[in-house]
Write a protein that holds these residues in place. Structure first.
Motif, PDB file in Angstrom:
ATOM      1  N   ALA A  63       4.742 -43.962  -2.600  1.00 13.41           N
ATOM      2  CA  ALA A  63       4.356 -42.851  -3.483  1.00 13.41           C
ATOM      3  C   ALA A  63       5.410 -41.743  -3.434  1.00 13.41           C
ATOM      4  CB  ALA A  63       2.991 -42.309  -3.070  1.00 13.41           C
ATOM      5  N   ILE A  64       5.954 -41.473  -2.254  1.00 16.80           N
ATOM      6  CA  ILE A  64       7.006 -40.462  -2.118  1.00 16.80           C
ATOM      7  C   ILE A  64       8.253 -40.893  -2.884  1.00 16.80           C
ATOM      8  CG2 ILE A  64       8.623 -39.419  -0.468  1.00 16.80           C
ATOM      9  CD1 ILE A  64       6.277 -39.410   1.560  1.00 16.80           C
ATOM     10  N   LEU A  65       8.635 -42.170  -2.754  1.00 13.09           N
ATOM     11  CA  LEU A  65       9.830 -42.663  -3.451  1.00 13.09           C
ATOM     12  C   LEU A  65       9.671 -42.619  -4.961  1.00 13.09           C
ATOM     13  CD1 LEU A  65      10.703 -45.635  -1.103  1.00 13.09           C
ATOM     14  CD2 LEU A  65      12.055 -43.567  -1.444  1.00 13.09           C
ATOM     15  N   VAL A  66       8.488 -42.966  -5.461  1.00 15.73           N
ATOM     16  CA  VAL A  66       8.241 -42.917  -6.908  1.00 15.73           C
ATOM     17  C   VAL A  66       8.353 -41.472  -7.399  1.00 15.73           C
ATOM     18  CG1 VAL A  66       6.429 -43.176  -8.662  1.00 15.73           C
ATOM     19  CG2 VAL A  66       6.867 -45.023  -7.037  1.00 15.73           C
ATOM     20  N   ARG A  67       7.757 -40.552  -6.665  1.00 14.60           N
ATOM     21  CA  ARG A  67       7.824 -39.133  -7.054  1.00 14.60           C
ATOM     22  C   ARG A  67       9.259 -38.615  -6.980  1.00 14.60           C
ATOM     23  NH1 ARG A  67       6.964 -35.315 -10.247  1.00 14.60           N
ATOM     24  NH2 ARG A  67       6.705 -33.263  -9.344  1.00 14.60           N
TER      25      ARG A  67
ATOM     26  N   ASN B  33      17.818 -35.007   1.690  1.00 16.46           N
ATOM     27  CA  ASN B  33      17.774 -35.186   0.246  1.00 16.46           C
ATOM     28  C   ASN B  33      16.663 -34.324  -0.352  1.00 16.46           C
ATOM     29  OD1 ASN B  33      16.590 -36.724  -2.245  1.00 16.46           O
ATOM     30  ND2 ASN B  33      18.741 -37.298  -2.059  1.00 16.46           N
ATOM     31  N   SER B  34      17.032 -33.463  -1.286  1.00  8.66           N
ATOM     32  CA  SER B  34      16.058 -32.519  -1.847  1.00  8.66           C
ATOM     33  C   SER B  34      14.974 -33.218  -2.654  1.00  8.66           C
ATOM     34  CB  SER B  34      16.764 -31.478  -2.702  1.00  8.66           C
ATOM     35  OG  SER B  34      17.386 -32.090  -3.814  1.00  8.66           O
ATOM     36  N   PHE B  35      15.293 -34.332  -3.300  1.00 12.17           N
ATOM     37  CA  PHE B  35      14.277 -35.043  -4.071  1.00 12.17           C
ATOM     38  C   PHE B  35      13.233 -35.666  -3.139  1.00 12.17           C
ATOM     39  CE2 PHE B  35      18.170 -35.450  -6.757  1.00 12.17           C
ATOM     40  CZ  PHE B  35      17.789 -34.540  -7.717  1.00 12.17           C
ATOM     41  N   LEU B  36      13.687 -36.257  -2.040  1.00 11.13           N
ATOM     42  CA  LEU B  36      12.744 -36.814  -1.064  1.00 11.13           C
ATOM     43  C   LEU B  36      11.919 -35.704  -0.416  1.00 11.13           C
ATOM     44  CD1 LEU B  36      14.891 -39.577   0.697  1.00 11.13           C
ATOM     45  CD2 LEU B  36      12.932 -39.916  -0.810  1.00 11.13           C
TER      46      LEU B  36
END
Length: 187
Positions: free
Chosen positions: A168-172, A80-83
């Protein structure tokens, strides 16, 4: 080697070649009948008879510069590019040792906080899914502290540390996804 021995060796080699050729030919696509299928449309490895494009890169092939508009991951990388981007953003203060966008693994080098000279950290981020999901990212944190001789020794990490980095990664990642959706709606 005598003439009869040479003839036998050639005959044996020809027989082995013939058997190998027939064996490899048998590995090809089957046009035989499979129970329940019309003649010539399927086989034991393709019971539906559908032609499928085979690729060593998986079902979707290799995408280097993006995919189709219905691509759930939003890019041509293997995760997943967002992750992926959120992980890199979140740990950007640490030096990278390795980053594999197809396997979804990011490994940092050891990082020492200037305010805590006697300890250092290393992080490995695993992106486990092509979808943006809460369980799509896993973080492992490693810590070392200096012992009384000044050598680095493994030390315990608070269990909540990895979970805080994952959150923090999931929020970003969610922020990046929302920004992408809003940008596409403005066009």
């Amino acid at each position: 080697m005598t003439y009869p021995a040479l003839t036998r060796a050639k005959s044996t080699a020809a027989a082995i070649f013939l058997v190998a050729t027939l064996g490899l030919t048998a590995c090809g696509p089957s046009t035989s009948n499979f129970p329940g299928q019309p003649t010539g449309t399927g086989g034991p490895n393709n019971p539906t008879g559908e032609r499928q494009r085979e690729s060593i890169f998986g079902e979707e092939g290799l995408k280097l510069f993006g995919g189709s508009s219905d691509d759930a991951a939003g890019s041509g990388i293997g995760v997943n590019s967002f992750l992926w981007r959120a992980s890199l953003d979140t740990i950007s203060f640490m030096p990278l040792a390795s980053a594999d966008p197809f396997g979804g693994v990011i490994i940092t080098d050891w990082y020492r906080d200037p305010n805590a000279e006697n300890e250092r950290f290393k992080i490995t981020v695993y992106i486990l899914d092509r979808r943006l999901r809460a369980d799509g990212v896993k973080v492992a944190v490693f810590r070392q502290a200096r012992d009384e001789r000044g050598d680095w020794a493994d030390a315990r990490v608070a269990p909540a540390t990895a979970l805080q980095i994952e959150n923090a990664i999931l929020v970003r990642a969610r922020q990046l996804r929302i920004n992408t959706i809003e940008a596409s709606e403005r066009r």
